[in-house]
Design an enzyme around this catalytic site. Structure first.
Site, PDB file in Angstrom:
ATOM      1  N   LYS A  47      -8.206  14.351 -25.105  1.00  0.00           N
ATOM      2  CA  LYS A  47      -6.922  14.526 -25.266  1.00  0.00           C
ATOM      3  C   LYS A  47      -6.467  14.239 -26.679  1.00  0.00           C
ATOM      4  O   LYS A  47      -5.502  14.973 -27.110  1.00  0.00           O
ATOM      5  CB  LYS A  47      -5.815  13.552 -24.142  1.00  0.00           C
ATOM      6  CG  LYS A  47      -6.033  14.265 -22.823  1.00  0.00           C
ATOM      7  CD  LYS A  47      -5.403  15.254 -22.745  1.00  0.00           C
ATOM      8  CE  LYS A  47      -5.401  15.870 -21.157  1.00  0.00           C
ATOM      9  NZ  LYS A  47      -4.851  17.194 -20.858  1.00  0.00           N
ATOM     10  N   THR A 140      -4.051   3.929 -12.511  1.00  0.00           N
ATOM     11  CA  THR A 140      -5.399   3.769 -13.421  1.00  0.00           C
ATOM     12  C   THR A 140      -4.898   3.735 -14.779  1.00  0.00           C
ATOM     13  O   THR A 140      -3.752   4.013 -15.233  1.00  0.00           O
ATOM     14  CB  THR A 140      -6.070   5.314 -13.392  1.00  0.00           C
ATOM     15  OG1 THR A 140      -7.180   5.311 -14.357  1.00  0.00           O
ATOM     16  CG2 THR A 140      -5.322   6.378 -13.656  1.00  0.00           C
ATOM     17  N   THR A 142      -6.659   4.860 -17.293  1.00  0.00           N
ATOM     18  CA  THR A 142      -7.479   5.907 -18.096  1.00  0.00           C
ATOM     19  C   THR A 142      -6.518   7.003 -18.444  1.00  0.00           C
ATOM     20  O   THR A 142      -6.804   7.938 -19.045  1.00  0.00           O
ATOM     21  CB  THR A 142      -8.629   6.179 -17.596  1.00  0.00           C
ATOM     22  OG1 THR A 142      -8.567   6.785 -16.160  1.00  0.00           O
ATOM     23  CG2 THR A 142      -9.654   5.072 -17.518  1.00  0.00           C
ATOM     24  N   GLY A 174      -8.345   5.731 -10.348  1.00  0.00           N
ATOM     25  CA  GLY A 174      -8.758   4.356  -9.689  1.00  0.00           C
ATOM     26  C   GLY A 174      -9.971   3.968  -8.992  1.00  0.00           C
ATOM     27  O   GLY A 174     -10.135   3.058  -8.463  1.00  0.00           O
ATOM     28  N   VAL A 201     -14.142   7.645 -13.794  1.00  0.00           N
ATOM     29  CA  VAL A 201     -14.103   7.361 -15.347  1.00  0.00           C
ATOM     30  C   VAL A 201     -14.643   6.258 -15.826  1.00  0.00           C
ATOM     31  O   VAL A 201     -15.644   5.790 -15.948  1.00  0.00           O
ATOM     32  CB  VAL A 201     -12.668   7.636 -15.914  1.00  0.00           C
ATOM     33  CG1 VAL A 201     -12.430   7.959 -17.356  1.00  0.00           C
ATOM     34  CG2 VAL A 201     -12.040   8.933 -15.189  1.00  0.00           C
ATOM     35  N   MET A 287      -6.774 -21.024   7.911  1.00  0.00           N
ATOM     36  CA  MET A 287      -5.504 -20.440   7.402  1.00  0.00           C
ATOM     37  C   MET A 287      -5.366 -20.601   5.846  1.00  0.00           C
ATOM     38  O   MET A 287      -5.002 -21.529   5.503  1.00  0.00           O
ATOM     39  CB  MET A 287      -4.376 -21.037   8.418  1.00  0.00           C
ATOM     40  CG  MET A 287      -4.171 -20.601   9.559  1.00  0.00           C
ATOM     41  SD  MET A 287      -5.366 -20.610  10.757  1.00  0.00           S
ATOM     42  CE  MET A 287      -4.615 -20.065  12.243  1.00  0.00           C
ATOM     43  N   CYS A 439       0.763 -12.464  18.609  1.00  0.00           N
ATOM     44  CA  CYS A 439       0.177 -12.862  17.373  1.00  0.00           C
ATOM     45  C   CYS A 439      -1.388 -13.669  17.996  1.00  0.00           C
ATOM     46  O   CYS A 439      -2.458 -13.308  17.344  1.00  0.00           O
ATOM     47  CB  CYS A 439       0.808 -13.777  17.004  1.00  0.00           C
ATOM     48  SG  CYS A 439       2.330 -13.242  16.266  1.00  0.00           S
TER      49      CYS A 439
END
Length: 530
Positions: A47, A140, A142, A174, A201, A287, A439
């Site tokens: 780029k 990401t 990059t 990513g 990347v 926990m 739960c």
């Protein structure tokens, strides 16, 4: 350009980035080592270079790619691609339109396009691209991301648009060796269409050992592609009622024999009951919520339960699931009251894109919210109404979408891996009169998943080759076993003469959990395979 369009293996797609190179490693050294490590296609991305510099980099890169017969693509710059005779180009949504690029390039050129929405994918297919880059999967450093993160869960929707076409697909942004298996496992369309590869990347380019980094990724990707899109069960092998009756007993035995550590990030209303239930089943509870502990705990524990009933310690939940995925341990997600607030919905989405759950357990309202269904409404953490018109179809479809075992709790419980649907009819009304019974189902499922994982590990050689499984062991049987443990124990407790109501039911229930045997589960289980 090459004389004919090459057959392309998109498995490990390297996007270059010279700015990421570590000190002491030249660009061309890194590129060649990456290809030797297993990179199957290379995109040259520059780029900030001027045209002359880009041209020289592209020429030198092509020489290395040709040495190993690896296709080379140029990012954006069709002039550079033409000048060096590259195999094709990759263009973005705001770059040159595909039809113009196709007119400028030889008919044998490969053209790929970045796509972030189903509409992008549909247009790319219509325009005749050869492949699409789908994402961003994660954020990401990059590349400046112009579009919202799609997430692993969103890739399946994009892949669905490719159904019936010959267009290939790679996930972008990513992706690293630490999350590539999650990406591959979770990025499958509801009809089973997987990714053709992943674009990487920094995990390769920034490495001081790019050959090792590429080989690590290539090994996982190759193993994943060698099998059908995996599930957390033994499907497509047939399941019978007797297989479940006998299988859950074997898992219970594994729990009692190995006493696995079951890590639970749960709401503060039920911590004591959940710990007692874990102990009663023969496992050991911990926990812990601090993010800093998750790397170590994920290596020691047999399974993780994430229950966000009171939504605290979200950072701990994010870190925990990631590390349990990394160590190939089961993760049970209990999205308590997920439809009650926008914060719960966004938190659940963040968790499910950060890591892959093995099992998702919830009532009709909770699972309906995850599926964006309006068929069942919520009142706080409870469901309102009669439930789904076709619960079996619902759990099967959600399991395909989320790439997980789905446990739908209710008067009758429905469990599916996306192929098989199991209906369980055990339970007692007194379960609904004590706090945290739902739960505790999550706790029991996590405990049985730990047992199944330990059971599978005992049969695996230490030097066994990569099998691309996020979790080993039959988690469908484990999920069925966890639900049956709670519901059968509730029936046994309610039948005791010392139980007069909810106050005396809870301690009796814990006692009966502890007294469960494989024989009791097999004899009392009300199981149907639909």
């Amino acid at each position: 350009m090459a004389a004919s369009k090459p057959a392309v293996d998109y498995s490990l797609y390297l996007v270059t980035g010279r700015e990421l190179l570590p000190e002491g490693k030249t660009y061309l050294e890194s590129l060649e080592e990456s290809i030797r490590g297993g990179v199957t296609i290379v995109q040259i991305r520059e780029k900030n270079a001027d045209t002359g510099e880009f041209l020289q980099i592209a020429r030198d890169s092509k020489a290395i790619c040709r040495k190993y017969n690896v296709p080379i693509l140029i990012n954006d710059r069709i002039d550079i691609a033409l000048a060096i005779g590259a195999d094709g180009v990759h263009i973005g949504q705001t770059d040159m339109p595909v039809d113009i690029a196709r007119r400028l390039l030889p008919p044998n050129a490969i053209i790929g396009m970045t796509c972030n929405t189903p509409e992008h994918v549909k247009k790319a297919v219509q325009d005749g691209v050869d492949y699409v880059g789908l994402g961003p999967v994660w954020t990401t450093q990059t590349k400046k991301v112009a579009h919202p993160v799609v997430g692993v869960r969103g890739i399946g929707e994009l892949l669905d648009v490719l159904q019936g076409s010959n267009v290939k697909a790679v996930a972008i942004a990513g992706i690293k060796s630490t999350n590539v298996l999650h990406c591959l496992h979770g990025s499958v369309s509801p009809t089973g269409r997987p990714l053709d590869g992943v674009a990487v990347v920094s995990d390769i380019v920034a490495s001081t050992e790019p050959l090792v980094a590429a080989k690590r990724l290539a090994t996982i990707i190759s193993a994943f592609k060698a099998i059908a899109p995996p599930t957390f069960s033994l499907s497509p092998s047939p399941y019978s009622v007797d297989a479940f009756r006998n299988g859950v007993g074997k898992v219970l035995t594994a729990v009692k024999t190995s006493a696995p550590l079951v890590h639970q990030i749960t709401n503060n209303v039920v911590t004591t009951q959940s710990a007692n239930a874990t102990l009663a089943l023969g496992a050991s509870p911990i926990m812990a919520t601090a993010p800093e502990e998750m790397s170590d705990l994920s290596k020691a524990a047999g399974a993780l339960l994430v229950n966000f009933g009171t939504i605290q310690n979200l950072d701990g939940m994010l870190a925990a699931g990631f590390h349990y995925n990394l160590n190939r341990k089961p993760v049970v997600f209990d999205p308590v009251g997920v439809g009650a607030t926008q914060y719960r919905r966004t938190s659940a989405a963040a968790l499910l894109n950060a890591w892959q759950p093995t099992v998702i357990k919830g009532n009709a309202a909770e699972l309906g919210a995850l599926a964006n269904s309006n068929e069942v409404q919520a009142k706080g953490v409870d469901s309102v109404g009669s439930g789904f018109a076709d619960p079996a179809a619902f759990v099967r479809n959600l399991a395909k979408k989320e790439r997980a075992i789905i446990v739908l709790t209710g008067v009758k419980d429905y469990i599916s891996d996306g192929t098989v649907v199991v209906r369980l009819s055990n339970g007692h009304p007194l379960l609904g009169e004590i706090t945290g019974s739902g739960c505790m189902v999550g706790t029991a499922v996590a405990t049985f998943c730990a047992g199944a994982s330990v059971q599978a590990a005992s049969h695996r050689e230490a030097d066994a080759p990569e099998d691309a499984k996020l979790v080993r062991g039959d988690m469908l049987v484990a999920a069925v076993g966890g639900v049956l443990a709670i519901t059968i124990a509730s029936e046994l407790a309610a039948a005791r003469p010392d139980v007069k109501g909810s106050g005396t039911f809870l301690p009796a229930f814990i006692d009966e959990l502890g007294a469960l045997t494989p024989e009791k589960l097999a004899n009392l289980a009300k199981v149907e395979v639909l």
